[in-house]
Design a protein around this motif. Structure first.
Motif, PDB file in Angstrom:
ATOM      1  N   ILE A 128       0.836  -1.206   0.000  1.00 60.94           N
ATOM      2  CA  ILE A 128       0.000   0.000   0.000  1.00 60.94           C
ATOM      3  C   ILE A 128       0.871   1.256   0.000  1.00 60.94           C
ATOM      4  O   ILE A 128       0.598   2.221  -0.736  1.00 60.94           O
ATOM      5  CB  ILE A 128      -0.948  -0.017   1.216  1.00 60.94           C
ATOM      6  CG1 ILE A 128      -1.970  -1.159   1.070  1.00 60.94           C
ATOM      7  CG2 ILE A 128      -1.659   1.324   1.376  1.00 60.94           C
ATOM      8  CD1 ILE A 128      -2.850  -1.343   2.296  1.00 60.94           C
ATOM      9  N   ILE A 129       1.903   1.263   0.818  1.00 56.94           N
ATOM     10  CA  ILE A 129       2.796   2.426   0.873  1.00 56.94           C
ATOM     11  C   ILE A 129       3.456   2.667  -0.474  1.00 56.94           C
ATOM     12  O   ILE A 129       3.544   3.808  -0.953  1.00 56.94           O
ATOM     13  CB  ILE A 129       3.857   2.219   1.981  1.00 56.94           C
ATOM     14  CG1 ILE A 129       3.180   2.215   3.368  1.00 56.94           C
ATOM     15  CG2 ILE A 129       4.924   3.305   1.918  1.00 56.94           C
ATOM     16  CD1 ILE A 129       4.129   1.887   4.502  1.00 56.94           C
ATOM     17  N   ILE A 130       3.892   1.595  -1.118  1.00 54.84           N
ATOM     18  CA  ILE A 130       4.522   1.744  -2.433  1.00 54.84           C
ATOM     19  C   ILE A 130       3.528   2.277  -3.454  1.00 54.84           C
ATOM     20  O   ILE A 130       3.855   3.149  -4.272  1.00 54.84           O
ATOM     21  CB  ILE A 130       5.104   0.386  -2.886  1.00 54.84           C
ATOM     22  CG1 ILE A 130       6.279  -0.024  -1.968  1.00 54.84           C
ATOM     23  CG2 ILE A 130       5.586   0.462  -4.333  1.00 54.84           C
ATOM     24  CD1 ILE A 130       6.825  -1.396  -2.264  1.00 54.84           C
ATOM     25  N   SER A 131       2.283   1.795  -3.420  1.00 58.46           N
ATOM     26  CA  SER A 131       1.265   2.244  -4.377  1.00 58.46           C
ATOM     27  C   SER A 131       0.948   3.724  -4.177  1.00 58.46           C
ATOM     28  O   SER A 131       0.851   4.495  -5.145  1.00 58.46           O
ATOM     29  CB  SER A 131       0.000   1.402  -4.216  1.00 58.46           C
ATOM     30  OG  SER A 131       0.270   0.030  -4.454  1.00 58.46           O
ATOM     31  N   VAL A 132       0.759   4.144  -2.920  1.00 58.98           N
ATOM     32  CA  VAL A 132       0.456   5.543  -2.634  1.00 58.98           C
ATOM     33  C   VAL A 132       1.612   6.444  -3.058  1.00 58.98           C
ATOM     34  O   VAL A 132       1.409   7.511  -3.656  1.00 58.98           O
ATOM     35  CB  VAL A 132       0.143   5.724  -1.137  1.00 58.98           C
ATOM     36  CG1 VAL A 132       0.014   7.206  -0.787  1.00 58.98           C
ATOM     37  CG2 VAL A 132      -1.148   4.992  -0.778  1.00 58.98           C
ATOM     38  N   THR A 133       2.816   6.031  -2.763  1.00 57.96           N
ATOM     39  CA  THR A 133       3.985   6.831  -3.145  1.00 57.96           C
ATOM     40  C   THR A 133       4.084   6.958  -4.659  1.00 57.96           C
ATOM     41  O   THR A 133       4.363   8.044  -5.190  1.00 57.96           O
ATOM     42  CB  THR A 133       5.262   6.189  -2.583  1.00 57.96           C
ATOM     43  OG1 THR A 133       5.136   6.046  -1.162  1.00 57.96           O
ATOM     44  CG2 THR A 133       6.481   7.042  -2.890  1.00 57.96           C
ATOM     45  N   PHE A 134       3.846   5.870  -5.369  1.00 56.28           N
ATOM     46  CA  PHE A 134       3.914   5.901  -6.827  1.00 56.28           C
ATOM     47  C   PHE A 134       2.847   6.827  -7.411  1.00 56.28           C
ATOM     48  O   PHE A 134       3.104   7.618  -8.334  1.00 56.28           O
ATOM     49  CB  PHE A 134       3.757   4.484  -7.372  1.00 56.28           C
ATOM     50  CG  PHE A 134       3.795   4.396  -8.871  1.00 56.28           C
ATOM     51  CD1 PHE A 134       4.993   4.488  -9.558  1.00 56.28           C
ATOM     52  CD2 PHE A 134       2.614   4.243  -9.602  1.00 56.28           C
ATOM     53  CE1 PHE A 134       5.025   4.413 -10.934  1.00 56.28           C
ATOM     54  CE2 PHE A 134       2.637   4.172 -10.975  1.00 56.28           C
ATOM     55  CZ  PHE A 134       3.854   4.258 -11.652  1.00 56.28           C
TER      56      PHE A 134
END
Length: 209
Positions: free
Chosen positions: A169-175
């Motif tokens: 989730i953190i990676i998706s939001v950051t992207f």
């Protein structure tokens, strides 16, 4: 004929395998296979009854090339340097118990109770006595980590999956945020275009006044 040969082969295999299996299970320090762990002890019982020997050599190795102990009934025993302070003897020449303590991996190998007798002509004769053993040092088992135990394994797997989901989730939001910022940086506010005829009409109206 083929059936008879096959049955003979099976019987021969049983004759060979069963005694070996029995020796592997029995650990009495006598003839056979002896399994030990590091730090434990083993007792080798050297025996001979056929003739009166002059001395005994406990040898190690397939070629009996390592002399571990020299024992003579009237002389001080000689012990190999790596076995000093770890080897003790008890008994007589023909019935000798040899105790080896604090075993290490390097102690693995066959041990031979090798007796030497001198005949009337002074010729030495070497005889393998009873009690020879094959010492096998077991590999030490690694400690099982706390998360590998049966009771803790489900909890560990759950925590691992939850951590992986949060990380995803953190990676998706950051992207998504990075893509939005890039698009915003390329957005240009276009100036409002003024119609040329409207300007001309305004100027003419001003001159008429």
């Amino acid at each position: 004929m083929s059936v008879t040969l096959r049955m003979s082969a099976v019987q021969l295999g049983l004759v060979v395998i069963l005694p070996l299996s029995w020796m592997a299970q029995c650990d009495q320090g006598s003839n056979g296979l002896v399994r030990k762990n590091t730090g434990e002890s083993v007792t080798i019982h050297c025996r001979i009854s056929q003739q009166e020997p002059e001395f005994l050599n406990l040898k190690r190795g397939l070629d009996r090339d390592v002399k571990v102990l020299y024992f003579h009934s009237t002389k001080e025993p000689t012990v190999k340097e790596s076995f000093k302070y770890r080897l003790k003897v008890k008994g007589t020449l023909t019935k000798l118990d040899i105790l080896i303590t604090n075993l290490t991996v390097e102690d693995t190998g066959p041990y031979w109770c090798t007796y030497t007798a001198i005949d009337v002509n002074g010729t030495p004769t070497e005889v393998i006595g009873n009690g020879s053993v094959l010492l096998v040092m077991e590999a030490q088992q690694c400690d099982v980590p706390w998360w590998a135990h049966g009771a803790m394994r489900p909890l560990f797997l759950t925590c691992t999956l939850a951590s992986a989901a949060v990380l995803l989730i953190i990676i998706s939001v950051t992207f998504t945020w990075i893509v939005f910022k890039i698009k915003a940086s390329y957005t240009v506010v276009r100036p409002r275009r003024t119609n040329g005829s409207d300007v001309y009409e305004d100027m003419r109206a001003t001159l008429q006044r």
